[in-house]
Design an enzyme around this catalytic site. Structure first.
Site, mmCIF file in Angstrom:
data_model
loop_
_atom_site.group_PDB
_atom_site.id
_atom_site.type_symbol
_atom_site.label_atom_id
_atom_site.label_comp_id
_atom_site.label_asym_id
_atom_site.label_seq_id
_atom_site.Cartn_x
_atom_site.Cartn_y
_atom_site.Cartn_z
ATOM 1 N N GLU A 61 0.915 -1.353 -0.040
ATOM 2 C CA GLU A 61 -0.025 -0.035 0.005
ATOM 3 C C GLU A 61 0.839 1.171 0.071
ATOM 4 O O GLU A 61 0.479 2.326 -0.334
ATOM 5 C CB GLU A 61 -0.917 0.090 0.944
ATOM 6 C CG GLU A 61 -2.078 -0.862 0.930
ATOM 7 C CD GLU A 61 -1.992 -2.370 1.102
ATOM 8 O OE1 GLU A 61 -0.873 -2.645 1.727
ATOM 9 O OE2 GLU A 61 -2.949 -3.196 1.289
ATOM 10 N N HIS A 130 -12.699 -4.630 8.413
ATOM 11 C CA HIS A 130 -13.231 -4.407 6.984
ATOM 12 C C HIS A 130 -14.494 -3.870 6.880
ATOM 13 O O HIS A 130 -15.262 -4.008 5.810
ATOM 14 C CB HIS A 130 -13.252 -6.382 6.448
ATOM 15 C CG HIS A 130 -11.832 -6.782 6.293
ATOM 16 N ND1 HIS A 130 -11.331 -7.130 7.205
ATOM 17 C CD2 HIS A 130 -11.517 -6.917 5.010
ATOM 18 C CE1 HIS A 130 -10.178 -7.881 6.432
ATOM 19 N NE2 HIS A 130 -10.414 -7.621 5.218
#
Lengths: 325, 327
Positions: A61, A130
């Site tokens: 990322e 999530h």
């Protein structure tokens, strides 16, 4: 005007595909997008057309986000998938210290036409890592425009703008929106940033909301109409910039404001809206400004606890009862 | 490698320019004329000079908080650089970046960077755009320090560059200290170039204080990368002769260590070489130093006479258009 029905995910693909046809420097990359078509299938509509510009990446990322700066400065227009809003944090410095700062620190030498996009919000029982909605953080930090659409028609028009403007943009696409269908004009159009949409006109209470909570608020509004309470539901669509004029004009009309978001109530973006409204329309308010947001804990896995933590239509209905109508 | 006398003198002059700039910046920082804090490239001049000389104007570099040398080597005007260090209006970044974030995209400098390893992902993205979208023969050079090689961004960027075979030269300036911490302690390997193996790319270690060695190695590496060899990790061993920042009390090292290292510094080392070859004598040497003292004095005068941007101009340059400010 002719319209076609399509999903939210396909409306995004249509906008990107149309712009890719016009601009060969647009490309998109991120985790799970090229082979898989997106972890929620949200890239499937794009596959088979410009496959050399739809690129899978490693799970890296810091580079996924930071690379957008280099790609933009090298003369391209990157669209960068962040996979889950939760994982923006794993490359957050590249966003806050690079993407949001480079144009300013350079004295405005170049445009940085970067789009960060991906799913956010609650999906059923995805638990704490999530299902976060973290758009408030990006509204707080200067240097990126924040887009958070609730319908296929809106997401299409906002992407068309995003792909034709010069600055970094982050688009939050709620997981529960991807499969939602709606009518989209067959002709190309753009929706400007900073222009809210009044999804339902009303007279008693102004509801300011975005994303999934637009739909929860609309359901609440439909139920309350049966008991004679009229909600005006305003979908901000973009948080940076946000449409002060539409909100303040509505509050001047209704005298009441309820802000509804899925993200945590404490220091959520609703607090900013409330503060501006009380500064600019204090004399018009007949009641305190109320807010609906998630309870201030991480999202729990267990179904009943998730339902308790995460706001929905019932929370909107409960909050409306606080107003002295 | 056959290098003309003219080229060797040109390279020498470039190092003198960088050293002169840094010495003046140090002096004016201690004078309280330069605000903020600055990080000097003194002792590391051979690296930027020997590498960047092989680059074209349209090649791109990313730099570090210790970035003055990279900017100057890429062709920056010392006047506009000094003005930026002073926070003045005509500085490269209109005074918004300062020493640590100085950049100029027209020169191909994608930024000095206040974040250690912050430039590596940017270089990775530039390389990706060049190779996969623009399809040009530009190359990217990412400069960073030994400290940066312990950050995740370094490892992500090397893996990324390797799998896409990107035209990137990763140049680690191993100057022995990451802020105040010695790399012998903080880094798992003696040679950071060894880490290239983990990413299946070529790793090379050179003496970063030896201009010729840097220059000749860079010539080969950059040419290979431009021709599609894929990324290379080029480690240049050097020594940070000054503190981490100007004013650093340097309690982590002995004066004797630094004094010893001054004997190996790149400019006098290269002077000795040039004198042995009879390319340089004391008179020419003095002329060159006087020339760059004058260049830097003029830059200083320029910076001093430049005006500060107005306070309200702080509210510009965040976005290209006027939406999204919400003051």
């Amino acid at each position: 005007m002719a319209k076609s029905e399509m999903t939210y995910a396909d409306a995004i693909c249509r906008a990107i595909e149309e712009e890719m046809a016009k601009d060969p420097t647009i490309f998109t990359y991120g985790e799970d997008i090229a082979q898989q078509g997106g972890i929620f299938g949200q890239y499937k509509g794009l596959l088979g057309k410009y496959d050399d510009r739809v690129i899978d990446t490693p799970i890296s990322e810091e580079v996924i986000f930071g690379s957008a700066v280099g790609a933009a400065l090298a003369g391209t227009r990157p669209i960068v998938e962040f996979h889950f809003a939760d994982f923006l944090f794993t490359g957050m410095s590249a966003i806050t210290n690079q993407i949001m700062k480079i144009r300013y620190m350079s004295g405005g030498q170049r445009d940085l036409p970067i789009i960060l996009r991906g799913p956010d919000g609650r999906s059923n029982n995805a638990a704490a890592q999530h299902s976060q909605s973290i758009e408030s953080i990006f509204m707080h930090l200067p240097g990126i425009k924040v887009v958070i659409p609730s319908t296929p028609a809106d997401v299409y028009g906002l992407y068309k703008t995003a792909l034709n403007q010069p600055d970094p943009v982050i688009v939050f696409e709620h997981k529960q929106m991807y499969g939602r269908k709606g009518m989209v004009d067959d002709e190309e159009y753009r929706i400007p940033f900073g222009k809210a949409d009044i999804k339902r006109a009303g007279t008693d209470i102004t509801v300011v909301t975005t994303s999934r909570m637009v739909h929860e608020s609309m359901q609440a509004a439909a139920e309350l109409a049966n008991s004679g309470i009229s909600l005006e539901v305003i979908d901000l669509r973009t948080l940076v910039p946000w449409d002060r004029e539409t909100v303040i004009n509505s509050v001047k009309k209704t005298g009441r404001l309820l802000i509804v978001h899925e993200t945590w109530k404490r220091a959520g973006w609703g607090a900013e809206i409330a503060s501006v409204v009380q500064e600019e329309a204090f004399d018009y308010l007949d009641d305190p400004i109320y807010r609906v947001g998630a309870k201030n804990v991480p999202n729990s896995f267990s179904p009943e606890q998730e339902n308790f933590i995460m706001p929905d239509k019932e929370n909107v209905l409960a909050e409306v009862k606080k107003f002295l109508l | 490698m056959d290098i003309t006398k003219e080229k060797l003198i040109e390279l020498y002059e470039k190092m003198v320019l960088i050293r002169s700039f840094e010495m003046k910046a140090e002096e004016k920082f201690y004078n309280n004329e330069i605000p903020g804090f600055i990080h000097l490239y003194i002792g590391e001049e051979a690296i930027a000079t020997g590498i960047i000389d092989h680059l074209r104007k349209d090649d791109l570099i990313t730099s570090t908080h210790r970035g003055h040398g990279h900017m100057l080597a890429k062709g920056a005007d010392p006047k506009l650089m000094m003005a930026e260090l002073y926070g003045k209006r005509t500085g490269y970044c209109k005074g918004k970046g300062g020493s640590m974030h100085i950049m100029n995209f027209d020169l191909g400098v994608l930024g000095a960077n206040g974040e250690v390893a912050g430039g590596l992902p940017i270089a990775a993205g530039a390389g990706m755009a060049i190779k996969m979208i623009k399809k040009t023969d530009q190359v990217v050079v990412a400069f960073f320090g030994d400290g940066a090689s312990n950050r995740g961004a370094f490892h992500e960027a090397l893996n990324w560059a390797s799998i896409y075979n990107l035209p990137i030269i990763f140049v680690v300036e191993y100057n022995q200290y990451a802020s105040t911490v010695n790399s012998n302690f903080a880094t798992s390997v003696d040679n950071i170039a060894d880490r290239a193996k983990g990413y299946d790319i070529k790793g090379i270690t050179v003496d970063g204080n030896d201009l010729l060695e840097v220059y000749e190695t860079a010539a080969e590496v950059i040419s290979a990368v431009r021709n599609g060899s894929g990324p290379v990790l080029l480690e240049c061993k050097t020594y940070r002769l000054k503190g981490h920042f100007v004013g650093d009390p340097q309690e982590y090292r002995e004066d004797a260590e630094v004094e010893k290292k001054w004997k190996d510094e790149p400019i006098s080392k290269f002077e000795r070489y040039l004198m042995e070859k009879d390319y340089l004598d004391d008179e020419t040497k003095n002329e060159i130093w006087s020339k760059y003292t004058k260049v830097i004095d003029e830059a200083l005068e320029y910076a001093r006479n430049d005006s500060f941007p107005t306070a309200k101009e702080a509210l510009t340059d965040l976005f290209a258009d006027d939406t999204g400010y919400d003051y």
